[in-house]
Design an enzyme around this catalytic site. Structure first.
Site, PDB file in Angstrom:
ATOM      1  CG  ASP A  31      -2.231   0.876   1.102  1.00 11.89           C
ATOM      2  OD1 ASP A  31      -1.693   2.149   0.705  1.00 11.89           O
ATOM      3  OD2 ASP A  31      -3.273   0.311   1.586  1.00 11.89           O
ATOM      4  CG  ASP A  58       1.933   3.531  -7.002  1.00  2.92           C
ATOM      5  OD1 ASP A  58       1.274   2.631  -7.791  1.00  2.92           O
ATOM      6  OD2 ASP A  58       1.836   4.839  -7.326  1.00  2.92           O
ATOM      7  CB  SER A 124     -18.095  -0.274  -7.464  1.00  2.16           C
ATOM      8  OG  SER A 124     -18.904   0.514  -7.062  1.00  2.16           O
ATOM      9  CE1 TYR A 149     -13.858   3.760  -7.349  1.00  2.21           C
ATOM     10  CE2 TYR A 149     -16.188   4.011  -7.431  1.00  2.21           C
ATOM     11  CZ  TYR A 149     -15.117   3.213  -6.894  1.00  2.21           C
ATOM     12  OH  TYR A 149     -15.280   2.257  -5.864  1.00  2.21           O
ATOM     13  CE  LYS A 153     -12.985   0.100  -7.927  1.00  2.00           C
ATOM     14  NZ  LYS A 153     -11.775  -0.284  -7.488  1.00  2.00           N
TER      15      LYS A 153
HETATM   16  P1  NAD Z   1      -9.507   2.788   0.908  1.00  2.00           P
HETATM   17  O1  NAD Z   1      -8.844   4.181   0.330  1.00  2.00           O
HETATM   18  O2  NAD Z   1      -9.636   2.893   2.457  1.00  2.00           O
HETATM   19  O3  NAD Z   1      -8.317   1.765   0.467  1.00  2.00           O
HETATM   20  C1  NAD Z   1      -7.967   1.693  -0.762  1.00  2.00           C
HETATM   21  C2  NAD Z   1      -6.350   1.409  -0.319  1.00  2.00           C
HETATM   22  O4  NAD Z   1      -5.581   1.672  -1.679  1.00  2.00           O
HETATM   23  C3  NAD Z   1      -5.709   2.714   0.474  1.00  2.00           C
HETATM   24  O5  NAD Z   1      -4.996   2.284   1.664  1.00  2.00           O
HETATM   25  C4  NAD Z   1      -4.819   3.449  -0.732  1.00  2.00           C
HETATM   26  O6  NAD Z   1      -3.637   4.008   0.234  1.00  2.00           O
HETATM   27  C5  NAD Z   1      -4.209   2.444  -1.197  1.00  2.00           C
HETATM   28  N1  NAD Z   1      -3.976   2.779  -2.699  1.00  2.00           N
HETATM   29  C6  NAD Z   1      -4.559   3.453  -3.726  1.00  2.00           C
HETATM   30  N2  NAD Z   1      -3.919   3.370  -4.777  1.00  2.00           N
HETATM   31  C7  NAD Z   1      -2.777   2.752  -4.515  1.00  2.00           C
HETATM   32  C8  NAD Z   1      -1.607   2.516  -5.710  1.00  2.00           C
HETATM   33  N3  NAD Z   1      -1.309   3.004  -6.617  1.00  2.00           N
HETATM   34  N4  NAD Z   1      -0.570   1.715  -5.013  1.00  2.00           N
HETATM   35  C9  NAD Z   1      -0.823   0.987  -3.743  1.00  2.00           C
HETATM   36  N5  NAD Z   1      -1.569   1.631  -2.832  1.00  2.00           N
HETATM   37  C10 NAD Z   1      -2.658   2.278  -3.420  1.00  2.00           C
HETATM   38  O7  NAD Z   1     -10.761   2.335   0.116  1.00  2.00           O
HETATM   39  P2  NAD Z   1     -11.811   0.922   0.783  1.00  2.00           P
HETATM   40  O8  NAD Z   1     -12.981   1.541   0.917  1.00  2.00           O
HETATM   41  O9  NAD Z   1     -10.917   0.269   1.509  1.00  2.00           O
HETATM   42  O10 NAD Z   1     -12.064   0.484  -1.019  1.00  2.00           O
HETATM   43  C11 NAD Z   1     -11.115  -0.744  -1.348  1.00  2.00           C
HETATM   44  C12 NAD Z   1     -11.562  -1.090  -2.742  1.00  2.00           C
HETATM   45  O11 NAD Z   1     -13.005  -1.312  -2.764  1.00  2.00           O
HETATM   46  C13 NAD Z   1     -11.102   0.311  -3.773  1.00  2.00           C
HETATM   47  O12 NAD Z   1     -10.794  -0.357  -4.999  1.00  2.00           O
HETATM   48  C14 NAD Z   1     -12.471   0.698  -3.908  1.00  2.00           C
HETATM   49  O13 NAD Z   1     -12.656   1.370  -5.122  1.00  2.00           O
HETATM   50  C15 NAD Z   1     -13.487  -0.380  -3.820  1.00  2.00           C
HETATM   51  N6  NAD Z   1     -14.893  -0.401  -3.515  1.00  2.00           N
HETATM   52  C16 NAD Z   1     -14.989   0.455  -2.111  1.00  2.00           C
HETATM   53  C17 NAD Z   1     -16.380   0.822  -1.856  1.00  2.00           C
HETATM   54  C18 NAD Z   1     -16.677   1.624  -0.666  1.00  2.00           C
HETATM   55  O14 NAD Z   1     -17.725   2.266  -0.659  1.00  2.00           O
HETATM   56  N7  NAD Z   1     -15.808   1.523   0.345  1.00  2.00           N
HETATM   57  C19 NAD Z   1     -17.402   0.501  -2.631  1.00  2.00           C
HETATM   58  C20 NAD Z   1     -17.237  -0.291  -4.014  1.00  2.00           C
HETATM   59  C21 NAD Z   1     -15.951  -0.560  -4.064  1.00  2.00           C
HETATM   60  N1  UFG Z   2     -26.329  10.834   2.303  1.00  2.23           N
HETATM   61  C1  UFG Z   2     -26.848  11.961   2.905  1.00  2.23           C
HETATM   62  N2  UFG Z   2     -26.028  12.724   3.726  1.00  2.23           N
HETATM   63  C2  UFG Z   2     -24.713  12.448   3.728  1.00  2.23           C
HETATM   64  C3  UFG Z   2     -23.943  11.635   2.926  1.00  2.23           C
HETATM   65  C4  UFG Z   2     -25.047  10.938   2.281  1.00  2.23           C
HETATM   66  O1  UFG Z   2     -27.965  12.126   2.905  1.00  2.23           O
HETATM   67  O2  UFG Z   2     -23.948  13.425   4.327  1.00  2.23           O
HETATM   68  C5  UFG Z   2     -27.114   9.934   1.514  1.00  2.23           C
HETATM   69  C6  UFG Z   2     -26.885  10.008   0.160  1.00  2.23           C
HETATM   70  O3  UFG Z   2     -27.616  10.794  -0.573  1.00  2.23           O
HETATM   71  C7  UFG Z   2     -27.386   8.631  -0.500  1.00  2.23           C
HETATM   72  C8  UFG Z   2     -26.956   7.657   0.951  1.00  2.23           C
HETATM   73  O4  UFG Z   2     -26.678   8.710   1.930  1.00  2.23           O
HETATM   74  O5  UFG Z   2     -28.672   8.288  -0.445  1.00  2.23           O
HETATM   75  C9  UFG Z   2     -25.942   6.920   0.706  1.00  2.23           C
HETATM   76  O6  UFG Z   2     -24.515   7.805   0.364  1.00  2.23           O
HETATM   77  P1  UFG Z   2     -23.094   7.427   0.462  1.00  2.23           P
HETATM   78  O7  UFG Z   2     -22.237   8.538   0.247  1.00  2.23           O
HETATM   79  O8  UFG Z   2     -22.704   6.990   1.970  1.00  2.23           O
HETATM   80  O9  UFG Z   2     -22.896   6.222  -0.378  1.00  2.23           O
HETATM   81  P2  UFG Z   2     -23.231   6.370  -2.059  1.00  2.23           P
HETATM   82  O10 UFG Z   2     -24.412   4.932  -2.378  1.00  2.23           O
HETATM   83  O11 UFG Z   2     -23.382   7.504  -2.597  1.00  2.23           O
HETATM   84  O12 UFG Z   2     -21.623   5.576  -2.532  1.00  2.23           O
HETATM   85  C10 UFG Z   2     -21.144   4.408  -2.067  1.00  2.23           C
HETATM   86  C11 UFG Z   2     -19.604   4.739  -1.926  1.00  2.23           C
HETATM   87  C12 UFG Z   2     -18.975   4.649  -3.583  1.00  2.23           C
HETATM   88  C13 UFG Z   2     -19.503   3.567  -4.058  1.00  2.23           C
HETATM   89  C14 UFG Z   2     -20.880   3.025  -3.957  1.00  2.23           C
HETATM   90  C15 UFG Z   2     -21.273   1.810  -4.262  1.00  2.23           C
HETATM   91  O13 UFG Z   2     -19.183   6.155  -1.558  1.00  2.23           O
HETATM   92  O14 UFG Z   2     -17.563   4.787  -3.640  1.00  2.23           O
HETATM   93  O15 UFG Z   2     -21.443   3.227  -2.623  1.00  2.23           O
HETATM   94  O16 UFG Z   2     -22.518   1.454  -4.240  1.00  2.23           O
HETATM   95  F1  UFG Z   2     -19.139   3.161  -5.465  1.00  2.23           F
END
Ligand code: NAD
Ligand code: UFG
Length: 338
Positions: A31, A58, A124, A149, A153
């Site tokens: 990471d 990276d 995602s 974004y 994916k």
């Molecule tokens: P996060 O940002 O906490 O974790 C991602 C990690 O990747 C971080 O620690 C960051 O430092 C590292 N990173 C980014 N680019 C890098 C690179 N080039 N080399 C090395 N390290 C790198 O995010 P998360 O919520 O744990 O998400 C993990 C994965 O799941 C991501 O690919 C994200 O897109 C995907 N995802 C997350 C959500 C969500 O809502 N959290 C939803 C759908 C998909």
């Molecule tokens: N919301 C609010 N107030 C806030 C934040 C969110 O009302 O301050 C609402 C949003 O409008 C939405 C719900 O809460 O209806 C969830 O919002 P989030 O921002 O928590 O999540 P999203 O569904 O927008 O998106 C998340 C992650 C993305 C991921 C996606 C996958 O942020 O990275 O889920 O389903 F890709």
């Protein structure tokens, strides 16, 4: 198995590392800490009571990545590393395409060199785009994405499917996450956003602890049961266990398979506020404001394919998600900044 977790210091990667170790696997973490903190590694080590090999590099830096593969005999890769802020990706698309796609390509080259064929990818629900009916199922045509974004994916999924066509030994599971929330029940690991959170759960917990004054609910005029947006929230520990199941599946199969990781159930923003208040005995002041650009009204998973292929389903309740989020926030009011 010896499993390489790229992005393993992040929110989902750190919880998945704990679950893999719990099942008797070894993990190696790579990471560059662009969106995480080295204290997360310390916490994983505390919970799992073992030292974790960690490399601050990276994933796109293939010379150094190659050294990691030379040093450790890697059996499988779980690729979490990536930039993930939907809104930011609209502002700086080139950075998102460069980071997310380059890192995946470099990783695939080094995996091929070392003959590693088992791969789990963090995809995602955003790949379903704007026009699909709910619940989303894996047979629907993905695409028509609403942000760079989400396109990263979508494109990475396609790259991985292409690799699986030519490399008959390659096995990849494209895990399409819905809304991961919650924290480890120990309260030692959780979501650690920089600055003011964009997402609902970390925002609510910062209101609860008094760092933010009130929640702004983005719209109450959606065609949903109470007018607020509906999502499929899944506990991060359930999600982490989904990776363990996906890797067991990948070992026994070949080719590419997209699988949703969600609960199959949608909750509204007001459901979350009420459950968080009740489960934790706290008050969440809120105000209804206008809709957030780019938000969809309602979506949730068809979660049946994961049951069928992975023998996995989410088990934790919305109360668990709220309780564990709050425990993490209370025990770590400033996140990992020890
Ligand atoms: P996060 O940002 O906490 O974790 C991602 C990690 O990747 C971080 O620690 C960051 O430092 C590292 N990173 C980014 N680019 C890098 C690179 N080039 N080399 C090395 N390290 C790198 O995010 P998360 O919520 O744990 O998400 C993990 C994965 O799941 C991501 O690919 C994200 O897109 C995907 N995802 C997350 C959500 C969500 O809502 N959290 C939803 C759908 C998909
Ligand atoms: N919301 C609010 N107030 C806030 C934040 C969110 O009302 O301050 C609402 C949003 O409008 C939405 C719900 O809460 O209806 C969830 O919002 P989030 O921002 O928590 O999540 P999203 O569904 O927008 O998106 C998340 C992650 C993305 C991921 C996606 C996958 O942020 O990275 O889920 O389903 F890709």
């Amino acid at each position: 198995m010896n499993i390489l977790l790229t992005g393993g210091a992040g929110y989902i990667g750190s919880h998945t590392a704990i679950e893999f170790i719990e099942k008797g696997h070894s993990v190696v973490i790579v990471d560059n800490l662009v969106n995480s903190n080295h204290f997360a590694i310390k916490r994983i080590e505390e919970i799992s009571r073992q030292k974790i090999p960690f490399y601050n590099i990276d994933v796109a830096d293939i010379a150094n990545l190659d050294k990691v593969f030379c040093k450790h005999k890697i059996d499988a890769v779980v690729h979490f590393a990536g930039l993930k802020a939907v809104g930011e990706s609209v502002q700086i698309p080139v950075k998102y395409y460069r980071n997310n796609i380059d890192s995946t390509l470099g990783l695939l080259e080094i995996m091929e060199k070392h003959n590693v064929v088992n791969f789990i990818f963090s995809s995602s629900a955003t790949v379903y785009g704007n026009n699909n009916d709910i619940p989303y199922n894996e047979n629907m045509l993905a695409g028509n994405c609403s942000s760079p974004y989400a396109w990263t994916k979508f494109f990475i999924e396609q790259i991985l499917k292409d690799v699986a066509v030519v490399n008959q030994n390659f096995s990849v599971v494209l895990l399409r996450y819905f809304n991961p929330v919650g924290a480890h029940p120990s309260g030692k690991t959780g979501e650690n956003p920089n600055g003011i959170p964009n997402n609902l759960f970390p925002y609510i917990s910062q209101v609860a602890i008094g760092k933010l004054s009130e929640l702004k609910i983005f719209g109450n005029d959606y065609p949903t049961k109470d007018g607020t947006g509906v999502r499929d929230y899944i506990h991060v520990v359930d999600l982490a266990k989904g990776h363990v199941a996906a890797l067991e599946y990948a070992e026994k199969h070949k080719g590419a398979e997209a699988i949703n990781l969600g609960t199959g159930r949608g909750y509204s923003v007001l459901d979350i506020v009420k459950t968080f208040e009740k489960a934790n005995n706290v008050k969440i002041p809120y105000q209804i404001v206008g809709r957030r650009a780019g938000d969809l009204s309602e979506y949730y998973a068809d979660a049946s394919k994961a049951v069928l292929l992975l023998n996995w389903k989410a088990e934790k309740t919305l109360e668990d998600m709220c309780r564990d989020t709050w425990r993490w926030q209370r025990q770590n009011p400033n996140g990992y900044d020890e």
